[in-house]
Design a protein around this motif. Structure first.
Motif, PDB file in Angstrom:
ATOM      1  N   TYR A  88      -4.153  -2.832  -7.019  1.00  0.00           N
ATOM      2  CA  TYR A  88      -2.892  -3.577  -7.163  1.00  0.00           C
ATOM      3  C   TYR A  88      -3.055  -4.712  -7.916  1.00  0.00           C
ATOM      4  O   TYR A  88      -4.061  -5.423  -8.167  1.00  0.00           O
ATOM      5  CB  TYR A  88      -2.360  -3.677  -5.674  1.00  0.00           C
ATOM      6  CG  TYR A  88      -1.744  -2.760  -4.721  1.00  0.00           C
ATOM      7  CD1 TYR A  88      -0.358  -2.323  -4.901  1.00  0.00           C
ATOM      8  CD2 TYR A  88      -2.833  -2.314  -4.080  1.00  0.00           C
ATOM      9  CE1 TYR A  88       0.049  -1.398  -4.247  1.00  0.00           C
ATOM     10  CE2 TYR A  88      -2.027  -1.036  -3.161  1.00  0.00           C
ATOM     11  CZ  TYR A  88      -0.722  -0.735  -3.353  1.00  0.00           C
ATOM     12  OH  TYR A  88      -0.209   0.259  -2.438  1.00  0.00           O
ATOM     13  N   HIS A 116       3.998  -0.552   5.824  1.00  0.00           N
ATOM     14  CA  HIS A 116       4.134  -0.195   4.313  1.00  0.00           C
ATOM     15  C   HIS A 116       5.383  -0.056   3.985  1.00  0.00           C
ATOM     16  O   HIS A 116       6.191   0.357   4.366  1.00  0.00           O
ATOM     17  CB  HIS A 116       3.629   1.277   3.993  1.00  0.00           C
ATOM     18  CG  HIS A 116       3.342   1.531   2.371  1.00  0.00           C
ATOM     19  ND1 HIS A 116       3.358   2.772   2.067  1.00  0.00           N
ATOM     20  CD2 HIS A 116       3.530   0.758   1.410  1.00  0.00           C
ATOM     21  CE1 HIS A 116       3.374   2.719   0.799  1.00  0.00           C
ATOM     22  NE2 HIS A 116       3.355   1.582   0.328  1.00  0.00           N
ATOM     23  N   HIS A 134       8.345  -1.310   0.504  1.00  0.00           N
ATOM     24  CA  HIS A 134       8.865  -1.638  -0.875  1.00  0.00           C
ATOM     25  C   HIS A 134       9.923  -2.303  -0.768  1.00  0.00           C
ATOM     26  O   HIS A 134      10.953  -2.186   0.069  1.00  0.00           O
ATOM     27  CB  HIS A 134       8.985  -0.225  -1.741  1.00  0.00           C
ATOM     28  CG  HIS A 134       7.692   0.266  -1.931  1.00  0.00           C
ATOM     29  ND1 HIS A 134       7.212   1.182  -3.010  1.00  0.00           N
ATOM     30  CD2 HIS A 134       6.398   0.047  -1.367  1.00  0.00           C
ATOM     31  CE1 HIS A 134       6.081   1.584  -2.923  1.00  0.00           C
ATOM     32  NE2 HIS A 134       5.377   1.161  -1.914  1.00  0.00           N
ATOM     33  N   HIS A 149       5.744  -2.842  -4.256  1.00  0.00           N
ATOM     34  CA  HIS A 149       5.168  -3.068  -2.857  1.00  0.00           C
ATOM     35  C   HIS A 149       5.241  -4.358  -2.200  1.00  0.00           C
ATOM     36  O   HIS A 149       4.544  -5.278  -3.152  1.00  0.00           O
ATOM     37  CB  HIS A 149       3.690  -2.336  -3.426  1.00  0.00           C
ATOM     38  CG  HIS A 149       2.788  -2.504  -2.238  1.00  0.00           C
ATOM     39  ND1 HIS A 149       2.483  -1.162  -1.198  1.00  0.00           N
ATOM     40  CD2 HIS A 149       2.129  -3.318  -1.415  1.00  0.00           C
ATOM     41  CE1 HIS A 149       1.715  -1.397  -0.315  1.00  0.00           C
ATOM     42  NE2 HIS A 149       1.195  -2.488  -0.502  1.00  0.00           N
TER      43      HIS A 149
HETATM   44 ZN    ZN Z   1       3.351   0.906  -1.434  1.00  0.00          ZN
END
Ligand code: ZN
Length: 138
Positions: free
Chosen positions: A59, A87, A89, A103
């Motif tokens: 990332y 998780h 976005h 993210h």
């Molecule tokens: Zn993600």
């Protein structure tokens, strides 16, 4: 695979100056939610979000120290290392209406936020390392 069924639903006011993903994670753990979905709208005083480099398999994070709208934030709750993990976005919009996102990461600081958290009942989704992507996937 067995279907999921709807569990409890929560509308949550987020705390000013709190970290978005940390607040969501704490609420999820406090309520014992292990599987579910989330949605958030609101505004932040700083945003931090990641982009996954599919070649380097890591990332890269962008930090925006400005006042932004949360135009959209959606995600899910599943299990990583035995613990609930969010998780999500996020899409931010700035004073000109320009948008960017990715993210959701730590460092996104709430000005005002409203979250909807939907618990799901049924089989847990457990994350593990996926060698084809380098990500922790179901
Ligand atoms: Zn993600």
């Amino acid at each position: 695979m067995k279907n999921h069924e709807l569990g409890r639903s929560f509308l949550v006011r987020l705390t000013k100056e709190g970290d978005l993903i940390n607040q969501l994670t704490k609420f999820t753990k406090d309520q014992g939610i292990r599987t579910g979905t989330i949605q958030v709208i609101g505004a932040v005083t700083a945003g931090c979000f990641g982009y996954y480099d599919q070649v380097k398999r890591e990332y890269r994070y962008l930090k925006k120290e400005e006042h932004l709208e949360i135009a959209s934030c959606i995600g899910n709750i599943s299990i990583l290392n035995g613990q609930p993990m969010i998780h999500a976005h996020i899409v931010f919009s700035d004073e000109n209406g320009s948008t960017y996102g990715g993210h959701l990461a730590e460092g996104t600081i709430i000005f005002a936020g409203e979250a909807f958290i939907q618990e799901l009942k049924g089989p847990e989704r457990v994350r593990s390392n996926d060698e084809t992507t380098g990500l922790h996937l179901w």
